[in-house]
Design a protein around this motif. Structure first.
Motif, PDB file in Angstrom:
ATOM      1  N   GLU A 154       2.558 -10.700  -3.790  1.00 54.46           N
ATOM      2  CA  GLU A 154       1.616  -9.866  -3.037  1.00 54.46           C
ATOM      3  C   GLU A 154       2.223  -8.491  -2.864  1.00 54.46           C
ATOM      4  OE1 GLU A 154       2.813 -11.041   1.529  1.00 54.46           O
ATOM      5  OE2 GLU A 154       1.295 -12.255   0.499  1.00 54.46           O
ATOM      6  N   ALA A 155       1.426  -7.568  -2.301  1.00 51.81           N
ATOM      7  CA  ALA A 155       1.874  -6.181  -2.150  1.00 51.81           C
ATOM      8  C   ALA A 155       3.196  -6.125  -1.399  1.00 51.81           C
ATOM      9  CB  ALA A 155       0.814  -5.371  -1.408  1.00 51.81           C
ATOM     10  N   GLY A 156       4.118  -5.346  -1.939  1.00 47.81           N
ATOM     11  CA  GLY A 156       5.429  -5.198  -1.344  1.00 47.81           C
ATOM     12  C   GLY A 156       6.497  -6.061  -1.961  1.00 47.81           C
ATOM     13  N   VAL A 210       5.290  -4.839  -6.835  1.00 50.89           N
ATOM     14  CA  VAL A 210       3.847  -4.980  -6.641  1.00 50.89           C
ATOM     15  C   VAL A 210       3.449  -4.060  -5.489  1.00 50.89           C
ATOM     16  CG1 VAL A 210       1.966  -6.560  -6.101  1.00 50.89           C
ATOM     17  CG2 VAL A 210       3.924  -7.368  -7.436  1.00 50.89           C
ATOM     18  N   VAL A 211       2.561  -3.120  -5.752  1.00 48.94           N
ATOM     19  CA  VAL A 211       2.176  -2.164  -4.706  1.00 48.94           C
ATOM     20  C   VAL A 211       0.801  -2.467  -4.120  1.00 48.94           C
ATOM     21  CG1 VAL A 211       3.592  -0.315  -5.659  1.00 48.94           C
ATOM     22  CG2 VAL A 211       1.237  -0.531  -6.403  1.00 48.94           C
ATOM     23  N   ALA A 212       0.019  -3.322  -4.782  1.00 50.87           N
ATOM     24  CA  ALA A 212      -1.298  -3.666  -4.249  1.00 50.87           C
ATOM     25  C   ALA A 212      -1.736  -4.995  -4.847  1.00 50.87           C
ATOM     26  CB  ALA A 212      -2.326  -2.581  -4.580  1.00 50.87           C
ATOM     27  N   GLY A 406       2.523  -1.557   0.290  1.00 52.21           N
ATOM     28  CA  GLY A 406       1.271  -1.475  -0.454  1.00 52.21           C
ATOM     29  C   GLY A 406       1.259  -0.282  -1.388  1.00 52.21           C
ATOM     30  N   ASP A 407       0.082   0.148  -1.778  1.00 58.09           N
ATOM     31  CA  ASP A 407      -0.074   1.227  -2.736  1.00 58.09           C
ATOM     32  C   ASP A 407       0.468   2.535  -2.161  1.00 58.09           C
ATOM     33  OD1 ASP A 407      -1.505   2.154  -5.321  1.00 58.09           O
ATOM     34  OD2 ASP A 407      -2.212   3.547  -3.779  1.00 58.09           O
TER      35      ASP A 407
END
Length: 919
Positions: A154-156, A210-212, A406-407
């Motif tokens: 997941e994000a992060g 993973v940013v988003a 996140g993004d």
């Protein structure tokens, strides 16, 4: 990949599990031990380090060490063959051996401490990861991951291995550490066409983030078999280049050793026919050889370079190899990457446009400090954009500052909203999200629907300006809702184009009120009111422009080498001053592939501004090699794994310590602990100073070597049967009286104009004509003085040459005068060589107290050798009278006066005749 047959990225999701012999439930527990035995741990192969004993043994391969070790061995043999045994021969053998051991010890300690200080852990592989095994979700150490494991992301999250996506919900990743590209890129689970695995949009790779979005992916490669591991191996295979100083010192050592052996052999051949005993003649020749070898040079060089290392460490620049300090001073080209080196790798909103007005935003990075100029007109714009974000801000915690989960683009929007006085968390709580339509690459929009305190629904939409503008029917123009006429549409398009031309990534934000019920995506994203535009960039580090200007002023060319898009690269290059002209030369990796070596050499020979974009690790290595073929001394900066091969192949590899990858730090010889590009400029300045100081103490050391050799030659050809100075006395001078002053010279601060000069040529000799002339000038004066005092004492005794023995008081006084004369004259010589043209009285005789203290120590040691009975027995010396010291001091003053006269002549001769030596 670990599968045979069709490439993994071309397979449908259901076939991926079969190809990797796994299932959607993950690996079965019974299968783990077999796979663990086959694939091993999921970690990069650790760099093979030589044992400390190998590093220590390597210190004895220096040519000076080899020559002296051989001389010591032969002297021990000579002592064994003598009848009766001469204690002086044994003393000489032991003294030479001690010199070898001392030099090796100093060099080993300096290298060992620098290497161990530079070691770091493998920070790129995340410590833990979430996996499915046997249908159960587990959190495991990343090193336990195996091909066939199903990881949950997941994000992060950091990607723990190379994986093929089997589920993907609006996933985007940051590949900067692997490819150098700063923009987040979308990922899909759908099959893609066969091709290079790095270009497969359904694959994730170790070391990326993973940013988003959320995802499940099947591991197909771990550890050294990953793309990250491939680059690691490429870096390990790249040869470490020798520095210019290494090459020149090796050349100097060969010449000095060759000359020492030749002169020693010549004198052996001259004295042997005169009837002298064979062993005695041989020991005499060894003494001559020892006189010519600067025994203290290796230790002095190592410690002087170590001083430079410590000075750089104080400025947050860690140097792992001592000789790299000097190599920095001869750098002619810096090949720098962009993301994380010139920029902060943190997206930042710098402009907000609304109602025809631009609102600059101050502050950089994710720290919410700064302000939006006149924020009231754009507060609703930033509030809407912030509500339409999935990212969240994470407050600082040791040792990290503010960061975004996140993004990064959404993170920049949240920070800008905070600067405008909007609290994203409070707004989300006041108007909770009831539904959303995630971003996808087709429509290039993201929409969220929120319910306010009165129960009304509102849509918040952000995305690409062109796509969003096509869905708008109105625009918020200076606080009024106006129909979106063609004139206003043209104004919006013009504003977008202007922001994009500045290299900014532009987002548009819009909103609308929605009727009750459950709105559809088309309803949510139609009949919108445009609120404005947001322009952001990955900001340059604030200190970079001044550092670039300093490099230009110093004659150093800067070439940007990045995996990013050409337009983005050029925009950043202009901001930091790398590009100033209207049309720089921009070359992509595709064009580099089409160039043969000759064409590449021609391209790099052009003096214009050069940007190399969309390049691979192999491209970077090729460019560095081509520059080196042209005779350039190349420094390469970088922080990603993709930079590692070029970092190692370069003359100087400079990695970022805080944001850099472990692979990059391993490949580099210098690590910037603060990631500051400006530290490179400081390092170059110190490196140039180190080279100047090395030449100062070389002049200091070799000038007295002449004073040690000339009396021996003079006595030989004058028919005097004994030596004017013994080998043990020479060693005492070289190590006891010379090393500390030489070190003090090596610690001289940089001269004020050191960065106003162009880089020295890679082919410039350490012993230039000017340097050799100065050595002969100063050494000649010292030789004249010590020869005078020696033969004056010998003649004053009234004893014929043939009747002299080593026990005669006159002889012992004479050789004591020679040793003391060299020590005293070297004290004045140390003052003289501090400057090349400027008078030492102008900079101040007392301005280097360490040098004065070292000189006084040498004279004090000489006095002890002259007066203490124990040392008199070792060195065969005699006490000197006060008048003797006065005569020696007079010769020292004469040397300093002669050198001051030489400098005066250099300063006052005709300008057209001035040809300053590179000293």
């Amino acid at each position: 990949m670990t599968t045979s047959g069709p490439a993994l990225q071309t397979l449908a999701t259901r076939d991926v599990f079969a190809a990797l012999d796994t299932s959607p439930r993950g690996l079965a527990p019974a299968d783990l031990s077999r796979r663990r035995e086959r694939y091993g741990p999921n970690e990069l192969p650790r760099a093979r380090r030589r044992g400390w004993w190998r590093d220590l043994a390597g210190q004895f391969t220096d040519l000076f060490a080899v020559v002296l070790a051989v001389a010591s061995g032969i002297t021990f043999l000579a002592y064994g063959l003598q009848e009766p045994h001469d204690a002086g021969t044994l003393q000489l053998a032991v003294a030479i051996l001690c010199v070898v051991l001392l030099n090796a010890g100093i060099g080993f300690v300096q290298e060992y401490s620098a290497e161990r200080t530079a070691e770091s852990l493998q920070a790129m592989v995340p410590h833990t990861c979430r996996v499915l095994r046997g249908g159960e979700r587990l959190e495991l150490p990343a090193r336990d991951l195996l091909p066939g494991d199903v990881v949950v992301l997941e994000a992060g999250d950091a990607v723990p291995a190379d994986c093929r996506l089997v589920e993907a919900h609006e996933v985007s990743v940051n590949n900067a550490a692997l490819t150098g590209e700063s923009d987040a890129v979308g990922r899909t689970r759908q099959p893609v066409a066969d091709g290079p695995v790095l270009e497969a949009r359904n694959c994730l790779f170790m070391g990326t983030d993973v940013v988003a979005g959320t995802a499940k992916a099947v591991v197909f490669a771990t550890g050294g078999e990953t793309e990250f591991g491939r680059i690691f191996r490429l870096a390990a295979a790249a040869p470490r280049q020798k520095t210019p100083l290494q090459i020149q010192v090796a050349s100097m050592a060969r010449r000095v050793a060759g000359a020492a052996l030749a002169i020693g052999a010549l004198l052996f051949a001259v004295r042997l026919p005169a009837g002298r005993p064979l062993v005695e003649t041989f020991v005499f020749a060894l003494g001559v050889m020892v006189a010519m070898v600067p025994e203290g040079l290796p230790a002095t060089l190592s410690v002087s370079l170590a001083i430079g290392v410590r000075r750089m460490a104080a400025r947050r620049a860690l140097v792992k190899k001592l000789l790299a300090v000097e190599a920095l001073g001869s750098t002619t080209v810096v090949c720098t990457d962009k993301t994380g080196t010139l920029t902060q790798a943190e997206m930042t909103v710098v402009q907000v446009w609304a109602g025809g007005v631009r609102h600059p935003v101050s502050g950089v990075g994710y720290t919410p400090t700064g302000e939006v100029t006149d924020p009231k007109p754009v507060r609703e714009l930033l509030r809407t954009a912030a509500l339409c974000c999935d990212a969240r801000m994470v407050p600082p915690s040791e040792p990290e500052g503010w960061r975004v989960l996140g993004d990064t683009t959404e993170g920049a929007v949240l920070v800008a909203a905070a600067k405008a006085g909007v609290d994203p968390a409070a707004e989300e709580a006041a108007t909770p999200r009831v539904t959303e339509f995630p971003f996808d690459s087709t429509r290039k929009l993201m929409s969220t629907v929120h319910r306010d305190a009165h129960g009304a629904l509102h849509a918040c939409v952000k995305g690409a300006p062109q796509e969003l503008l096509a869905r708008c029917t109105a625009v918020d123009w200076k606080g009024e809702r106006r129909p979106l006429t063609e004139e206003l549409r043209a104004a919006v398009i013009a504003a977008n184009d202007e922001l994009a031309s500045q290299g900014l990534r532009v987002l548009a934000a819009a909103s609308r009120d929605l009727p009750d019920g459950r709105p559809t995506q088309d309803e949510t994203e139609s009949e919108l009111t445009l609120l404005g535009l947001v322009g952001m960039l990955d900001p340059p580090r604030p200190e970079v422009r001044a550092a670039v200007d300093a490099c230009r002023h110093a004659g150093i060319r800067i070439v940007m080498v990045t995996g990013d898009h050409p337009l983005t690269a050029e925009a950043v290059a202009r901001r930091v001053g790398i590009v100033r002209g209207p049309e720089p030369t921009v070359v992509t990796g595709v064009r580099l592939d089409a160039l043969d070596d000759d064409a590449l050499d021609t391209l790099l020979a052009e003096s214009g501004e050069l940007l190399l974009c969309r390049v691979s690790p192999e491209h970077k290595m090729r460019v560095v090699a081509a520059l080196q073929r042209r005779g350039e001394v190349v420094a390469v900066t970088g922080d990603g794994a993709n930079d590692a091969p070029a970092l190692k192949h370069a003359d100087i590899g400079v990695a970022m310590g805080a944001s850099g990858t472990d692979v990059a730090r391993e490949a580099a010889v210098m690590v910037l602990l603060d990631d500051s590009f400006a530290s490179i400029t400081t390092a170059v300045r110190l490196g140039r100073s180190v080279y100047q100081n090395i030449r100062k103490f070389l002049i200091y050391l070799f000038s007295h070597n002449i004073a040690e050799l000339v009396p021996i030659l003079a006595a030989t050809f004058a028919g005097f049967p004994l030596v004017p100075i013994t080998a043990v006395q020479i060693l005492a001078i070289d190590l006891g009286s010379d090393v500390l002053p030489a070190l003090a010279l090596g610690a001289e601060p940089p001269e004020p104009d050191v960065m106003d000069r162009p880089p020295r040529s890679k082919n410039e000799r350490l012993f230039s004509t000017a340097v050799m002339g100065r050595i002969l000038f100063l050494g000649g004066i010292q030789s004249l003085g010590v020869c005078t005092v020696f033969f004056w004492h010998i003649h004053a005794s009234g004893i014929p040459y043939a009747d002299f023995t080593v026990h005669d008081t006159a002889y012992r006084e004479a050789i004591t005068m020679v040793q003391a004369g060299i020590v005293v004259s070297q004290f004045f010589n140390a003052l003289a060589v501090r400057t090349d043209r400027q008078s030492v009285f102008r900079i101040g005789l007392l301005s280097n107290p360490w040098l004065l203290a070292a000189g006084c120590f040498g004279i004090g040691l000489m006095a002890a050798i002259s007066y203490l009975p124990l040392l008199q027995a070792v060195f065969h010396t005699a006490p000197l009278a006060a008048s003797d010291w006065a005569v020696l001091a007079g010769f020292g003053v004469l040397l300093l006066a002669a050198e001051e006269a030489r400098k005066w002549w250099l300063r006052h001769r005709r300008p057209t005749d001035r040809k300053e030596g590179a000293q």
